[in-house]
Scaffold this motif. Structure first.
Motif, PDB file in Angstrom:
ATOM      1  N   LEU A 267       0.847  -1.191   0.000  1.00 30.17           N
ATOM      2  CA  LEU A 267       0.000   0.000   0.000  1.00 30.17           C
ATOM      3  C   LEU A 267       0.880   1.239   0.000  1.00 30.17           C
ATOM      4  O   LEU A 267       1.813   1.354   0.805  1.00 30.17           O
ATOM      5  CB  LEU A 267      -0.885  -0.007   1.243  1.00 30.17           C
ATOM      6  CG  LEU A 267      -1.772   1.225   1.473  1.00 30.17           C
ATOM      7  CD1 LEU A 267      -2.966   1.199   0.521  1.00 30.17           C
ATOM      8  CD2 LEU A 267      -2.245   1.297   2.920  1.00 30.17           C
ATOM      9  N   SER A 268       0.583   2.178  -0.886  1.00 30.83           N
ATOM     10  CA  SER A 268       1.287   3.458  -0.922  1.00 30.83           C
ATOM     11  C   SER A 268       0.263   4.581  -0.937  1.00 30.83           C
ATOM     12  O   SER A 268      -0.921   4.367  -1.147  1.00 30.83           O
ATOM     13  CB  SER A 268       2.189   3.551  -2.157  1.00 30.83           C
ATOM     14  OG  SER A 268       1.407   3.492  -3.350  1.00 30.83           O
ATOM     15  N   GLY A 269       0.728   5.787  -0.713  1.00 32.13           N
ATOM     16  CA  GLY A 269      -0.163   6.938  -0.710  1.00 32.13           C
ATOM     17  C   GLY A 269      -0.388   7.486   0.687  1.00 32.13           C
ATOM     18  O   GLY A 269       0.336   7.169   1.642  1.00 32.13           O
ATOM     19  N   ALA A 270      -1.427   8.285   0.826  1.00 35.94           N
ATOM     20  CA  ALA A 270      -1.668   9.045   2.050  1.00 35.94           C
ATOM     21  C   ALA A 270      -1.677   8.215   3.333  1.00 35.94           C
ATOM     22  O   ALA A 270      -1.134   8.653   4.350  1.00 35.94           O
ATOM     23  CB  ALA A 270      -2.971   9.831   1.912  1.00 35.94           C
ATOM     24  N   PRO A 271      -2.265   6.995   3.355  1.00 33.65           N
ATOM     25  CA  PRO A 271      -2.298   6.242   4.614  1.00 33.65           C
ATOM     26  C   PRO A 271      -0.913   5.871   5.151  1.00 33.65           C
ATOM     27  O   PRO A 271      -0.774   5.535   6.326  1.00 33.65           O
ATOM     28  CB  PRO A 271      -3.092   4.984   4.252  1.00 33.65           C
ATOM     29  CG  PRO A 271      -3.919   5.375   3.076  1.00 33.65           C
ATOM     30  CD  PRO A 271      -3.064   6.323   2.310  1.00 33.65           C
TER      31      PRO A 271
END
Length: 343
Positions: A267-271
């Motif tokens: 998982l990548s991105g804001a979280p």
């Protein structure tokens, strides 16, 4: 304009297909006279220039590995305002990666799940492209990220990395050993200090004068991160990149059904932002002030980049934000950083 285009068109296209459709456009932007116009619009101001591991960067903000896997978009990404481009991950052997679909958007979270599996044309093809790119006069700093070939057993990983190093280190402004992708079986086990030390020693010996960094996962404990930091300093590495994607799915806004459909992968991105920032702080407390840390994960706005720099990052990288912000993303970041500096 881009948010409208994303909502109405791009979000309806398979994410990997959308990425491949963008490649020829970005490549075109790197060719004169288009590059002259694009660079004039997006170039960072001189106030953002920074130095790390002996290289001068136009901006502290660059593109993380994974976006340009096969050295196809370096000039275009430079024209769009990125201070450096990290190509790869490149493996010694060409490989197709994992079966499709293998890239999924979580729009509600401004995130992506991927299980690409180091799909790339191999180290020899990357070396040929890097030689061609190096003939151009105007380029960003180019990092080269290398990983283990899937067909190679973990016990034979060192020789596999060394093969790529010998081909690519002479063409790289810096070299990154990726031992933290969750999408190659056994790879993350190489982060254990007892296996990581001999690997990094062998790669460093083969890399010659190229600055060497190691890229780590956010899912390590703070003690494991501190141990790797101590090892990197002891071996004389140029820096650490923190972090790769995460296996965690905690706190997502997207429906459980959508997350389940996406399945396994990083998982990548804001979280990822909070954990990536926490890892940065652990690292900065564990290494000397002059030791370089490249912060990646959950970075989307100029405020995010500024927070990483304030927390001790030498450079900052992004990837997933490009999907949600569009081609003027680096320009937006650079302008925001410049405005903050003026204030």
């Amino acid at each position: 304009m881009y948010p409208f285009l994303f909502r109405t068109v791009l979000s309806r296209i398979d994410p990997e297909r959308a990425h491949h459709l963008a490649i020829p456009v970005i490549r075109l932007l790197g060719v004169p006279p288009f590059s002259w116009v694009t660079r004039r619009i997006a170039a960072p101001g001189r106030a953002l220039s920074t130095t790390a591991f002996g290289q001068e960067f136009d901006s502290p903000f660059g593109v993380a590995a994974g976006f340009d896997k096969d050295v196809r978009m370096v000039s275009g990404l430079w024209a769009l305002g990125f201070g450096h481009v990290e190509v790869g991950t490149i493996t010694a052997r060409a490989q197709p990666g994992n079966p499709r679909p293998r890239l999924f958007r979580l729009v509600a979270d401004r995130a992506v799940i991927n299980r690409m599996g180091f799909n790339n044309a191999g180290a020899e093809a990357a070396a040929r492209r890097l030689k061609r790119v190096r003939r151009r006069r105007s380029l960003p700093v180019i990092g080269v990220n290398i990983g283990k070939s899937r067909a190679v057993e973990v016990a034979d990983a060192t020789a596999d990395y060394v093969y790529s190093t010998r081909l690519l280190a002479p063409l790289a402004d810096y070299l990154v050993v990726n031992v933290s992708s969750p999408n190659t079986p056994g790879l993350r086990g190489l982060q254990a200090v007892e296996t990581l030390r001999p690997l990094l020693e062998a790669v460093k010996a083969a890399a010659g004068t190229a600055p060497l960094l190691v890229k780590i996962a956010p899912d390590l404990s703070d003690d494991e991160i501190a141990d790797i930091a101590a090892l990197a300093v002891d071996l004389g590495l140029a820096g650490i990149i923190a972090t790769n994607t995460t296996l965690s799915r905690a706190g997502l806004r997207s429906s459980a059904a959508l997350v389940a459909t996406a399945g396994d992968g990083g998982l990548s991105g804001a979280p990822l932002g909070a954990r990536s920032l926490a890892v940065l702080r652990v690292l900065r407390a564990a290494v000397p002030a002059e030791f370089a840390i490249v912060s990646a994960g959950g970075v989307e706005s100029a405020a995010d980049v500024r927070a990483r720099l304030d927390a001790g990052a030498t450079l900052v990288q992004g990837y997933t934000g490009f999907l949600y912000r569009g081609p003027l993303w680096a320009r937006q970041i650079n302008r925001g950083l410049a405005a903050a500096s003026d204030r």
